[in-house]
Enzyme design. Structure first.
Site, PDB file in Angstrom:
ATOM      1  N   ARG A  75       0.711  -1.360   0.032  1.00 48.06           N
ATOM      2  CA  ARG A  75      -0.134   0.025   0.017  1.00 48.06           C
ATOM      3  C   ARG A  75       0.861   1.233   0.071  1.00 48.06           C
ATOM      4  O   ARG A  75       2.092   1.258   0.880  1.00 48.06           O
ATOM      5  CB  ARG A  75      -0.947   0.093   1.268  1.00 48.06           C
TER       6      ARG A  75
ATOM      7  N   GLU B 167      -3.298   7.501  -4.392  1.00 45.28           N
ATOM      8  CA  GLU B 167      -3.744   7.031  -5.873  1.00 45.28           C
ATOM      9  C   GLU B 167      -4.835   7.751  -5.912  1.00 45.28           C
ATOM     10  O   GLU B 167      -5.802   8.099  -5.325  1.00 45.28           O
ATOM     11  CB  GLU B 167      -3.978   5.722  -5.692  1.00 45.28           C
TER      12      GLU B 167
ATOM     13  N   HIS C  41      -0.988  -0.064  -9.798  1.00 47.41           N
ATOM     14  CA  HIS C  41      -1.574  -0.891  -8.806  1.00 47.41           C
ATOM     15  C   HIS C  41      -2.043  -2.109  -9.624  1.00 47.41           C
ATOM     16  O   HIS C  41      -3.628  -2.618  -9.778  1.00 47.41           O
ATOM     17  CB  HIS C  41      -2.536  -0.141  -8.137  1.00 47.41           C
TER      18      HIS C  41
HETATM   19  C1  GLV Z   1      -4.615  -5.167  -3.983  1.00 52.92           C
HETATM   20  O1  GLV Z   1      -4.040  -4.286  -3.654  1.00 52.92           O
HETATM   21  C2  GLV Z   1      -5.514  -5.883  -2.835  1.00 52.92           C
HETATM   22  O2  GLV Z   1      -5.148  -5.737  -1.784  1.00 52.92           O
HETATM   23  O3  GLV Z   1      -6.019  -6.965  -3.429  1.00 52.92           O
END
Ligand code: GLV
Ligand code: GLV
Length: 329
Positions: A238, A267, A285
């Site tokens: 993250r 983001e 991402h």
């Molecule tokens: C993606 O970032 C997830 O947490 O699945």
């Protein structure tokens, strides 16, 4: 009457198909993310929500939806959900572990290799017509064999990355809040170290911890100062785990060799300095973005919703099993 299920953004059909048979399914078909207000007004009377990782599922949203029984997050991370507020209301929260582990570990390796061997910059060099022939010291990168990878967060994904790193001849050290599964750590020869030691020893630091108040800015200016100037930082966890401004500054000043980032602090915004630095590889991402993983994630969300709505005592992939004790209805 069938229970109402609200899906905040279209997910793969494999999951929606399962739900259509059992529920009145309402899917937001717009290509944009909903805010708190919009989720509250559109999910009115819903007994289940399927949410994306950027949806703000706050206490306010949870309290405004009196019929809600389950929130199935279409992600493994669930820092977007106020889990305590959900538990208080007896609302089950589920996520999608396991099915995206290999996809995310693969992308982590892709970023490590891309940064270590400057794949993206070298590609640009070729496209710009600057390749004039093989040269002994052109585009030299870092070899992985014999280097040390430091895994921050030895969960499912951290372990999957460790296995891949071992195949590339790397030594594995890790740091985890709790002791990791000792058998798994043994299988990859991973050594537990303090976070400080990890930062000082690793040639590649790879982040696989969840975002919590404790891990926010875990990699701040002080942490970056401990890293070797030849090291690279990889973040597929993250964004806010890293202080992005401090990272950009460390890279700009050459105090760190490079970074591979799949996630960002705010983001979809990316710190402008990162965009102009050559030793950074950026992806939008896409850690779990394989057809296989995204389809399985949709099926997993649908199965969790169906189990919760039919009042089953076991709902798989719950993050707050204690909510079942308080379940309404
Ligand atoms: C993606 O970032 C997830 O947490 O699945
Ligand atoms: C984290 O959620 C993991 O699967 O490692």
């Amino acid at each position: 009457m069938k229970p109402r299920v609200f899906v905040t953004y279209r997910i793969p059909e494999a999951g929606l198909r399962l739900l259509r048979e059992q529920a009145e399914l309402i899917v937001n078909e717009e290509d944009r993310f909903l805010n708190e207000e919009e989720i509250i007004s559109r999910a009115r009377d819903a007994e289940a929500l399927i949410t994306l990782l950027q949806d703000p599922i706050t206490a306010r949203v949870i309290e405004a939806l009196p019929r809600l029984k389950i929130i199935a997050n279409y992600a493994v991370g669930y820092n977007n959900i106020d889990v305590e507020a959900a538990t208080r209301r007896g609302v089950v929260v589920t996520h999608t572990p396991d099915v995206l582990t290999d996809a995310t570990a693969d992308l982590t390796m892709a970023l490590i290799l891309a940064v270590a061997r400057q794949v993206v910059a070298a590609d640009r060099f070729v496209r710009e017509g600057r390749f004039t022939g093989w040269k002994p010291e052109l585009w030299l990168g870092m070899e992985l064999r014999g280097k040390t990878i430091g895994i921050v967060g030895m969960g499912r994904i951290g372990y999957a990355v460790a296995r891949r790193a071992v195949a590339f001849g790397m030594e594995v050290i890790y740091h985890n809040r709790r002791p990791a599964n000792p058998t798994l750590a043994y299988l990859v020869g991973a050594r537990y170290v303090s976070l400080q030691e990890l930062l000082e020893q690793a040639d590649v630091v790879s982040l696989h911890c969840p975002l919590t108040p404790q891990t926010r800015h875990l990699i701040d200016r002080h942490a970056l100062e401990r890293m070797k100037p030849t090291a690279i930082l990889i973040n597929t966890a993250r964004g806010p785990v890293v202080d992005e401004a401090a990272l950009a500054e460390a890279l700009r000043q050459g105090r760190l060799a490079g970074a591979g980032l799949d996630v960002f602090e705010e983001e979809p915004r990316v710190h402008p300095d990162l965009l102009s630095l050559p030793n950074v590889v950026l992806t939008p991402h896409i850690g779990s973005a394989t057809r296989e993983a995204r389809e399985q994630m949709a099926i997993m969300c649908a199965q969790s919703v169906i189990a919760a709505l039919s009042g089953e005592v076991e709902v798989s992939h719950m993050v707050n099993p204690e909510a079942l004790l308080l379940r309404n209805g």
